[in-house]
Design a protein around this motif. Structure first.
Motif, PDB file in Angstrom:
ATOM      1  N   THR A  75       0.765   2.459  -8.653  1.00 51.14           N
ATOM      2  CA  THR A  75      -0.008   1.593  -7.766  1.00 51.14           C
ATOM      3  C   THR A  75      -1.432   2.088  -7.553  1.00 51.14           C
ATOM      4  N   LEU A  76      -1.621   3.385  -7.465  1.00 52.44           N
ATOM      5  CA  LEU A  76      -2.950   3.930  -7.186  1.00 52.44           C
ATOM      6  C   LEU A  76      -3.938   3.761  -8.334  1.00 52.44           C
ATOM      7  N   ILE A 136       0.863  -1.189   0.000  1.00 53.44           N
ATOM      8  CA  ILE A 136       0.000   0.000   0.000  1.00 53.44           C
ATOM      9  C   ILE A 136       0.890   1.226   0.000  1.00 53.44           C
ATOM     10  N   LYS A 179       2.232   5.044   0.485  1.00 50.12           N
ATOM     11  CA  LYS A 179       2.085   6.030   1.557  1.00 50.12           C
ATOM     12  C   LYS A 179       1.180   7.171   1.081  1.00 50.12           C
ATOM     13  N   VAL A 180       0.537   7.809   2.046  1.00 49.52           N
ATOM     14  CA  VAL A 180      -0.330   8.940   1.718  1.00 49.52           C
ATOM     15  C   VAL A 180       0.545  10.090   1.235  1.00 49.52           C
ATOM     16  N   ASP A 181       0.309  10.499   0.028  1.00 51.35           N
ATOM     17  CA  ASP A 181       1.059  11.597  -0.570  1.00 51.35           C
ATOM     18  C   ASP A 181       0.178  12.290  -1.596  1.00 51.35           C
ATOM     19  N   ALA A 193      -6.077  11.041  -6.375  1.00 46.09           N
ATOM     20  CA  ALA A 193      -7.122  10.018  -6.533  1.00 46.09           C
ATOM     21  C   ALA A 193      -8.423  10.475  -5.882  1.00 46.09           C
ATOM     22  N   ALA A 194      -8.339  11.056  -4.699  1.00 48.98           N
ATOM     23  CA  ALA A 194      -9.539  11.555  -4.017  1.00 48.98           C
ATOM     24  C   ALA A 194     -10.165  12.708  -4.800  1.00 48.98           C
ATOM     25  N   LEU A 249      -7.234   1.803  -7.988  1.00 48.94           N
ATOM     26  CA  LEU A 249      -8.492   2.381  -7.524  1.00 48.94           C
ATOM     27  C   LEU A 249      -9.305   3.016  -8.660  1.00 48.94           C
ATOM     28  N   GLY A 279      -0.347  11.521  -4.631  1.00 48.85           N
ATOM     29  CA  GLY A 279      -1.113  10.564  -5.421  1.00 48.85           C
ATOM     30  C   GLY A 279      -2.464  10.242  -4.803  1.00 48.85           C
ATOM     31  N   TRP A 280      -2.506  10.036  -3.488  1.00 48.04           N
ATOM     32  CA  TRP A 280      -3.770   9.765  -2.807  1.00 48.04           C
ATOM     33  C   TRP A 280      -4.698  10.969  -2.905  1.00 48.04           C
ATOM     34  N   ARG A 281      -4.133  12.157  -2.759  1.00 49.68           N
ATOM     35  CA  ARG A 281      -4.954  13.367  -2.868  1.00 49.68           C
ATOM     36  C   ARG A 281      -5.500  13.527  -4.290  1.00 49.68           C
TER      37      ARG A 281
END
Length: 170
Positions: free
Chosen positions: A114-115, A32, A34-36, A42-43, A118, A38-40
């Motif tokens: 990786t993201l 998984i 790390k929150v960075d 994706a959100a 989703l 990329g996660w933002r």
């Protein structure tokens, strides 16, 4: 012929199943992330999908096609028998769509980012907003909205049709 709300909710179910398959495969192999940023990102993409889903249910000429399509729906002939609840749900499920998402998404996610695992979540907010609006529209007008082709009526496959709620097959 399938009920519009069932079709939208079936797509949501298919996308969630595809995310479960692809995310477990990709995150199991690569871990998984790390929150960075990329996660933002994706959100933000998922939130943008929700905004476009809500805007599709408005009267905006260049975005609001769902509301216009619902209002231009054609009534079914009185002798047309609607599919049962189970039959409508079965017709709405598309195993090919799940297979496509469950195969293509992990391949891209394993070789690129990786993201991307989703990615099927992009379908969820848009389809949920359209399903909610369709259910509201049906309740407000007292009809059931369907999409498909009826042999007795010379309409194309993508035509929206509405019928009385009381004429369900048993």
């Amino acid at each position: 012929m399938r009920r519009y709300v069932h079709n939208e909710l079936a797509t949501v179910t298919e996308a969630v199943c595809a995310v479960a398959i692809s995310a477990s495969a990709v995150f199991g192999v690569r871990g998984i992330p790390k929150v960075d940023v990329g996660w933002r990102l994706a959100a933000a993409v998922i939130a943008l999908s929700a905004v476009f889903g809500v805007l599709a249910c408005t009267r905006l000429r260049w975005l609001g096609n769902e509301k216009r399509d619902f209002e231009e729906a054609v009534p079914l002939t009185p002798d047309t028998v609607l599919p049962t609840l189970g039959e409508s749900l079965r017709r709405s499920l598309d195993v090919g769509f799940v297979a496509y998402l469950a195969v293509s998404t992990p391949v891209v996610a394993l070789f690129w980012e990786t993201l991307v695992a989703l990615r099927p979540l992009m379908f969820v907010p848009d389809r949920l907003a359209k399903a909610a609006y369709a259910a509201y529209w049906e309740r407000r007008h007292g009809v059931m909205l369907s999409r498909g082709h009826v042999p007795d009526q010379p309409l194309d496959e993508g035509q929206y049709l509405y019928s009385s709620v009381r004429r369900l097959a048993s």
